[in-house]
Design a protein around this motif. Structure first.
Motif, PDB file in Angstrom:
ATOM      1  N   LEU A   1       0.825  -1.208   0.000  1.00  0.00           N
ATOM      2  CA  LEU A   1       0.000   0.000   0.000  1.00  0.00           C
ATOM      3  C   LEU A   1       0.859   1.259   0.000  1.00  0.00           C
TER       4      LEU A   1
ATOM      5  N   LYS B   1       2.170   1.798  -3.436  1.00  0.00           N
ATOM      6  CA  LYS B   1       1.123   2.314  -4.327  1.00  0.00           C
ATOM      7  C   LYS B   1       0.858   3.787  -4.058  1.00  0.00           C
ATOM      8  N   GLU B   2       0.896   4.182  -2.781  1.00  0.00           N
ATOM      9  CA  GLU B   2       0.688   5.596  -2.463  1.00  0.00           C
ATOM     10  C   GLU B   2       1.805   6.455  -3.035  1.00  0.00           C
TER      11      GLU B   2
ATOM     12  N   GLU C   1       1.228   6.818  -6.695  1.00  0.00           N
ATOM     13  CA  GLU C   1       0.139   7.754  -7.004  1.00  0.00           C
ATOM     14  C   GLU C   1       0.586   9.202  -6.850  1.00  0.00           C
ATOM     15  N   LYS C   2       1.397   9.475  -5.826  1.00  0.00           N
ATOM     16  CA  LYS C   2       1.845  10.854  -5.606  1.00  0.00           C
ATOM     17  C   LYS C   2       2.845  11.303  -6.655  1.00  0.00           C
TER      18      LYS C   2
ATOM     19  N   LEU D   1      -8.899   7.995  -2.375  1.00  0.00           N
ATOM     20  CA  LEU D   1      -8.778   8.163  -0.921  1.00  0.00           C
ATOM     21  C   LEU D   1      -9.577   7.105  -0.178  1.00  0.00           C
TER      22      LEU D   1
ATOM     23  N   PHE E   1      -7.793   3.702  -0.298  1.00  0.00           N
ATOM     24  CA  PHE E   1      -6.689   3.684   0.669  1.00  0.00           C
ATOM     25  C   PHE E   1      -7.217   3.587   2.098  1.00  0.00           C
TER      26      PHE E   1
ATOM     27  N   TYR F   1      -6.338   0.600   4.678  1.00  0.00           N
ATOM     28  CA  TYR F   1      -5.644   0.903   5.938  1.00  0.00           C
ATOM     29  C   TYR F   1      -6.444   0.416   7.138  1.00  0.00           C
TER      30      TYR F   1
ATOM     31  N   ARG G   1      -2.309   7.550   9.803  1.00  0.00           N
ATOM     32  CA  ARG G   1      -2.623   7.652   8.370  1.00  0.00           C
ATOM     33  C   ARG G   1      -4.129   7.570   8.132  1.00  0.00           C
TER      34      ARG G   1
ATOM     35  N   LEU H   1      -6.315  10.373   6.102  1.00  0.00           N
ATOM     36  CA  LEU H   1      -7.210  10.084   4.977  1.00  0.00           C
ATOM     37  C   LEU H   1      -8.639  10.521   5.284  1.00  0.00           C
TER      38      LEU H   1
END
Length: 353
Positions: free
Chosen positions: A33, A36-37, A40-41, A56, A59, A63, A96, A100
């Motif tokens: 994860l 992947k974040e 994406e950023k 969002l 994710f 999480y 986190r 989110l």
């Protein structure tokens, strides 16, 4: 080793392997994860509001799944060092999740969000994203909570609002059982009213018969009436049983054995309580070991470490004298003492000081 102790060891080993696997799976999911974040950023920012919320929310749900697994592992793993690592991961994952959630609130301007389509894609039920209260929130603050209750009770007692009567423990009742109890009570109330009404009718008929001088029923007729009442009652109980069986078959009410506590659940609860006791014992041993090891190192290796540090300090003074021509001032306690000497500082910096 006793039989109970052997059984306990086997259970702990089996549960330890299970929760170690849960921890490992959560760790792999968290690593994937995070990658992947980061991916994406690194891409261009999304301008579509719906796509941003979908990202969002996805994710957020993942999480939450990781948090539930980590919390379960942290609550049952008995190894103190492993629990320290999992605790750090738990704190980070909870942080986190809050980030989110805040981003989704700012995006939609609402505290409530709909994840139906995402849950359907991930093949999850709504209860899978419920965030449970971590068990260590209560376990680690148990002394503080008890002290708070004691202070509150003392305040209420001083104010004359303390209730001296012991509080009765009320066992929580399932919804189906509560409805059943209410139905039984209501039928009993209606039955009492009907019995009172029928008694009044019977007394009136009896008075009328006595006034007219008529004789009561003979023995055979009375027996027939009793048989009718008994057969009607027996048939009514049979119909009630058939209705319950039919509702159970249709899935409208739970089977009778669901009302009784499950032996498997009782065994699992017992194992969880035993693991909690082992956790406390291992944590106490770990803290005591930290103190004893520190004292042992101080006693055995302390003199050698002290002599080595003194040699380094003398060497540093001598090097500074060769470069600057004079011995530097020894740092006082406010400047850090000898710790300031071991910081990354050159003789030229010492000369400037």
């Amino acid at each position: 080793m006793s039989k109970r102790a052997g059984w306990l060891v086997e259970i702990c080993q089996a549960c330890g392997n299970t929760y170690n696997k849960i921890w490992a799976d959560a760790q792999r999911s968290l690593n994937g994860l995070l990658e992947k974040e980061i991916e994406e950023k690194s891409q261009k920012p999304l301008k579509d509001r719906f796509m941003v919320f979908q990202m969002l929310a996805t994710f957020y749900i993942k999480y939450v799944q990781i948090f539930r697994n980590l919390e379960s592992a942290y609550d049952q793993i008995v190894h103190p060092q492993k629990r320290l690592i999992i605790r750090q991961m738990l704190d980070g994952v909870m942080g986190r999740i809050l980030e989110l959630k805040n981003e989704m609130v700012e995006l939609e301007l609402s505290e409530f969000h709909y994840f139906d389509d995402i849950l359907q894609d991930l093949k999850l039920a709504p209860e899978n994203i419920d965030i449970p209260i971590p068990g260590y929130f209560i376990k680690e603050r148990l002394k503080v909570l008890k002290e708070r209750e004691r202070i509150l009770a003392q305040i209420l007692f001083d104010a004359g609002m303390y209730d001296d009567e012991p509080k009765l423990f009320i066992k929580p009742m399932p919804l189906e059982e509560a409805v059943r109890v209410i139905q039984i009570a209501e039928r009993a109330r209606q039955g009492r009213l009907r019995a009172t009404f029928m008694k009044q009718i019977y007394l009136e008929e009896k008075r009328e018969k006595q006034s007219h001088g008529k004789k009561g029923l003979d023995l055979e007729t009375a027996a027939v009436h009793i048989q009718k009442v008994w057969r009607g009652h027996a048939q009514w109980k049979k119909v009630v049983k058939q209705r319950e069986d039919e509702m159970t078959f249709l899935g409208m009410i739970p089977p009778p054995h669901f009302q009784r506590p499950s032996a498997t659940l009782l065994r699992a609860q017992k194992v969880a309580n035993l693991r909690s006791e082992i956790q406390e014992k291992h944590e106490s041993d770990y803290q005591n070991a930290l103190v004893s090891i520190k004292e042992r190192v101080k006693e055995i290796e302390g003199p050698d470490i002290k002599e080595s540090l003194q040699d380094q300090i003398r060497q540093w003074f001598i090097e500074c004298r060769h470069i600057t021509g004079k011995f530097p001032d020894y740092p006082d306690e406010e400047e850090g003492g000898s710790a300031a000497i071991f910081s990354a500082k050159t003789p030229e910096e010492v000369e400037l000081v």
